[in-house]
Write a protein that holds these residues in place. Sequence first.
Motif, PDB file in Angstrom:
ATOM      1  N   TRP A  10      -6.139   2.172   4.393  1.00 16.11           N
ATOM      2  CA  TRP A  10      -5.992   0.755   4.075  1.00 16.11           C
ATOM      3  C   TRP A  10      -5.969  -0.057   5.368  1.00 16.11           C
ATOM      4  O   TRP A  10      -5.751   0.474   6.459  1.00 16.11           O
ATOM      5  CB  TRP A  10      -4.728   0.477   3.260  1.00 16.11           C
ATOM      6  CG  TRP A  10      -3.492   1.218   3.666  1.00 16.11           C
ATOM      7  CD1 TRP A  10      -3.003   2.376   3.118  1.00 16.11           C
ATOM      8  CD2 TRP A  10      -2.569   0.865   4.713  1.00 16.11           C
ATOM      9  NE1 TRP A  10      -1.843   2.755   3.754  1.00 16.11           N
ATOM     10  CE2 TRP A  10      -1.552   1.843   4.734  1.00 16.11           C
ATOM     11  CE3 TRP A  10      -2.490  -0.187   5.614  1.00 16.11           C
ATOM     12  CZ2 TRP A  10      -0.486   1.821   5.619  1.00 16.11           C
ATOM     13  CZ3 TRP A  10      -1.432  -0.229   6.513  1.00 16.11           C
ATOM     14  CH2 TRP A  10      -0.445   0.765   6.514  1.00 16.11           C
ATOM     15  N   ARG A  11      -6.248  -1.341   5.191  1.00 17.97           N
ATOM     16  CA  ARG A  11      -6.178  -2.289   6.302  1.00 17.97           C
ATOM     17  C   ARG A  11      -5.455  -3.537   5.810  1.00 17.97           C
ATOM     18  O   ARG A  11      -5.735  -4.033   4.707  1.00 17.97           O
ATOM     19  CB  ARG A  11      -7.577  -2.652   6.794  1.00 17.97           C
ATOM     20  CG  ARG A  11      -7.579  -3.607   8.005  1.00 17.97           C
ATOM     21  CD  ARG A  11      -8.993  -3.986   8.399  1.00 17.97           C
ATOM     22  NE  ARG A  11      -9.022  -4.784   9.626  1.00 17.97           N
ATOM     23  CZ  ARG A  11     -10.116  -5.368  10.108  1.00 17.97           C
ATOM     24  NH1 ARG A  11     -11.279  -5.233   9.474  1.00 17.97           N
ATOM     25  NH2 ARG A  11     -10.044  -6.069  11.228  1.00 17.97           N
ATOM     26  N   VAL A  12      -4.528  -4.032   6.620  1.00 20.51           N
ATOM     27  CA  VAL A  12      -3.754  -5.218   6.292  1.00 20.51           C
ATOM     28  C   VAL A  12      -3.983  -6.264   7.376  1.00 20.51           C
ATOM     29  O   VAL A  12      -3.850  -5.969   8.563  1.00 20.51           O
ATOM     30  CB  VAL A  12      -2.248  -4.881   6.198  1.00 20.51           C
ATOM     31  CG1 VAL A  12      -1.404  -6.140   6.234  1.00 20.51           C
ATOM     32  CG2 VAL A  12      -1.952  -4.081   4.943  1.00 20.51           C
ATOM     33  N   SER A  43       6.783   7.317   2.713  1.00 28.09           N
ATOM     34  CA  SER A  43       7.396   6.733   1.523  1.00 28.09           C
ATOM     35  C   SER A  43       7.359   7.775   0.425  1.00 28.09           C
ATOM     36  O   SER A  43       6.894   8.902   0.630  1.00 28.09           O
ATOM     37  CB  SER A  43       6.649   5.473   1.084  1.00 28.09           C
ATOM     38  OG  SER A  43       5.427   5.818   0.469  1.00 28.09           O
ATOM     39  N   ALA A  44       7.802   7.405  -0.737  1.00 28.62           N
ATOM     40  CA  ALA A  44       7.783   8.353  -1.855  1.00 28.62           C
ATOM     41  C   ALA A  44       6.361   8.723  -2.248  1.00 28.62           C
ATOM     42  O   ALA A  44       6.141   9.766  -2.879  1.00 28.62           O
ATOM     43  CB  ALA A  44       8.527   7.754  -3.049  1.00 28.62           C
ATOM     44  N   SER A  45       5.393   7.891  -1.885  1.00 24.85           N
ATOM     45  CA  SER A  45       4.023   8.140  -2.330  1.00 24.85           C
ATOM     46  C   SER A  45       3.133   8.764  -1.265  1.00 24.85           C
ATOM     47  O   SER A  45       1.974   9.080  -1.542  1.00 24.85           O
ATOM     48  CB  SER A  45       3.377   6.820  -2.796  1.00 24.85           C
ATOM     49  OG  SER A  45       3.366   5.871  -1.746  1.00 24.85           O
ATOM     50  N   GLY A  46       3.615   8.967  -0.033  1.00 23.93           N
ATOM     51  CA  GLY A  46       2.761   9.595   0.959  1.00 23.93           C
ATOM     52  C   GLY A  46       3.196   9.316   2.388  1.00 23.93           C
ATOM     53  O   GLY A  46       4.261   8.747   2.645  1.00 23.93           O
ATOM     54  N   HIS A  80       0.817  -1.220   0.000  1.00 30.96           N
ATOM     55  CA  HIS A  80       0.000   0.000   0.000  1.00 30.96           C
ATOM     56  C   HIS A  80       0.849   1.266   0.000  1.00 30.96           C
ATOM     57  O   HIS A  80       0.426   2.291  -0.550  1.00 30.96           O
ATOM     58  CB  HIS A  80      -0.917   0.025   1.226  1.00 30.96           C
ATOM     59  CG  HIS A  80      -1.942  -1.058   1.241  1.00 30.96           C
ATOM     60  ND1 HIS A  80      -3.159  -0.950   0.591  1.00 30.96           N
ATOM     61  CD2 HIS A  80      -1.936  -2.286   1.831  1.00 30.96           C
ATOM     62  CE1 HIS A  80      -3.848  -2.061   0.775  1.00 30.96           C
ATOM     63  NE2 HIS A  80      -3.139  -2.890   1.522  1.00 30.96           N
ATOM     64  N   THR A  81       2.005   1.214   0.611  1.00 33.33           N
ATOM     65  CA  THR A  81       2.796   2.428   0.799  1.00 33.33           C
ATOM     66  C   THR A  81       3.956   2.565  -0.181  1.00 33.33           C
ATOM     67  O   THR A  81       4.419   3.675  -0.437  1.00 33.33           O
ATOM     68  CB  THR A  81       3.394   2.452   2.223  1.00 33.33           C
ATOM     69  OG1 THR A  81       4.317   1.359   2.362  1.00 33.33           O
ATOM     70  CG2 THR A  81       2.302   2.334   3.270  1.00 33.33           C
ATOM     71  N   GLY A  82       4.429   1.457  -0.721  1.00 28.81           N
ATOM     72  CA  GLY A  82       5.709   1.451  -1.400  1.00 28.81           C
ATOM     73  C   GLY A  82       6.822   1.340  -0.372  1.00 28.81           C
ATOM     74  O   GLY A  82       6.575   1.280   0.842  1.00 28.81           O
ATOM     75  N   SER A  83       8.054   1.305  -0.819  1.00 34.03           N
ATOM     76  CA  SER A  83       9.191   1.169   0.091  1.00 34.03           C
ATOM     77  C   SER A  83       9.230   2.341   1.064  1.00 34.03           C
ATOM     78  O   SER A  83       9.135   3.512   0.657  1.00 34.03           O
ATOM     79  CB  SER A  83      10.499   1.117  -0.701  1.00 34.03           C
ATOM     80  OG  SER A  83      10.528  -0.032  -1.520  1.00 34.03           O
ATOM     81  N   PHE A 129      -3.920   4.979   8.551  1.00 27.25           N
ATOM     82  CA  PHE A 129      -4.763   6.168   8.558  1.00 27.25           C
ATOM     83  C   PHE A 129      -4.065   7.336   7.875  1.00 27.25           C
ATOM     84  O   PHE A 129      -2.823   7.421   7.845  1.00 27.25           O
ATOM     85  CB  PHE A 129      -5.072   6.586   9.994  1.00 27.25           C
ATOM     86  CG  PHE A 129      -6.009   5.671  10.727  1.00 27.25           C
ATOM     87  CD1 PHE A 129      -7.376   5.810  10.591  1.00 27.25           C
ATOM     88  CD2 PHE A 129      -5.517   4.668  11.543  1.00 27.25           C
ATOM     89  CE1 PHE A 129      -8.240   4.965  11.269  1.00 27.25           C
ATOM     90  CE2 PHE A 129      -6.370   3.823  12.226  1.00 27.25           C
ATOM     91  CZ  PHE A 129      -7.741   3.967  12.083  1.00 27.25           C
ATOM     92  N   GLU A 130      -4.870   8.244   7.364  1.00 27.06           N
ATOM     93  CA  GLU A 130      -4.390   9.548   6.928  1.00 27.06           C
ATOM     94  C   GLU A 130      -3.542  10.150   8.054  1.00 27.06           C
ATOM     95  O   GLU A 130      -3.939  10.133   9.220  1.00 27.06           O
ATOM     96  CB  GLU A 130      -5.611  10.432   6.651  1.00 27.06           C
ATOM     97  CG  GLU A 130      -5.352  11.891   6.454  1.00 27.06           C
ATOM     98  CD  GLU A 130      -6.645  12.697   6.460  1.00 27.06           C
ATOM     99  OE1 GLU A 130      -6.591  13.851   5.990  1.00 27.06           O
ATOM    100  OE2 GLU A 130      -7.689  12.189   6.923  1.00 27.06           O
ATOM    101  N   ALA A 131      -2.369  10.649   7.715  1.00 30.54           N
ATOM    102  CA  ALA A 131      -1.493  11.262   8.714  1.00 30.54           C
ATOM    103  C   ALA A 131      -1.838  12.743   8.832  1.00 30.54           C
ATOM    104  O   ALA A 131      -1.698  13.503   7.871  1.00 30.54           O
ATOM    105  CB  ALA A 131      -0.036  11.086   8.324  1.00 30.54           C
TER     106      ALA A 131
END
Length: 289
Positions: free
Chosen positions: A85-87, A46-49, A22-25, A97-99
Amino acid sequence: MATSRIGLDRLPPAARAAVEEHTGSLLTVEETAEGFNSEIAARLTSASGTWHIKGLRTDHPRAWTQRQEAAIAPFLTGLAPALRWRVEAAGWDLLGFEALSGHHADYAPGSPDLPEVASLLRRLNETSCPGIELRHAEQRLEHYAAHPDNLRHFAGTHLLHTDLNNTNVLVNDHAPQGNQARLVDWAWATRGAAWLDAAYWTIWLIAAGHTPASAEDWAAEIPAWHTAPAEGVTAFAAANANIWSDISNADPDPWTLRLATAANDWHAHRRTGGPWPDVCSAGFAPATF
């Protein structure tokens, strides 16, 4: 009692890999100290959020809190961080959660955060209670009420948060005034009388330095407070004096003792307007509220 905290690096590799789907590295992981219910609590970038992650093992006694938060999250727009997302992997249940940016609310007398918290509780009162399984306020308080008849005051159909610890309120100074505060940690979401969150807030305000009268003045900023019968508020104060006595006896940390003192002071104010001896919780059930 607080749940033991572990670092994200101690997650099983399969669970961490599922998060990174969900997050990327991950570039940074900032562990957070606040909160009592989670084994994992961190801010991930991560690079995406950026996200706030909280998690428990699926066999943890409090695993139900993860399910509760996931179930209620879709109904909390404008009140809480969004669940992204949920894992569920490798024996772990993890919520992303949204940070949010901002600071924990300051409840001290004169704090500029107090109007924002009052605005937040008004917005919560205007939010429809979702048709999901929630605990009922009168059931949560039944072991602590002085008389069974008091429980009728706590029943209702409104959505409640019930854990108004100031660390559960985030205030973003850059958001529009009157819409700056958000509530986190909805594990104890409850269905009950509309005025109860204002009453829960009252105890935390007293613990932060307000007199009982000043705390009730702030509670009165929430319109639902004015629907509460006086005997209902007094019954609630008595029940919470018993709750916090139980909690502080079982886990006598400075903060639990501070809350027990605050709850007892409020009960004294409701009963006599002055000092009152400690409320005895002997014979009451353990704190499973």
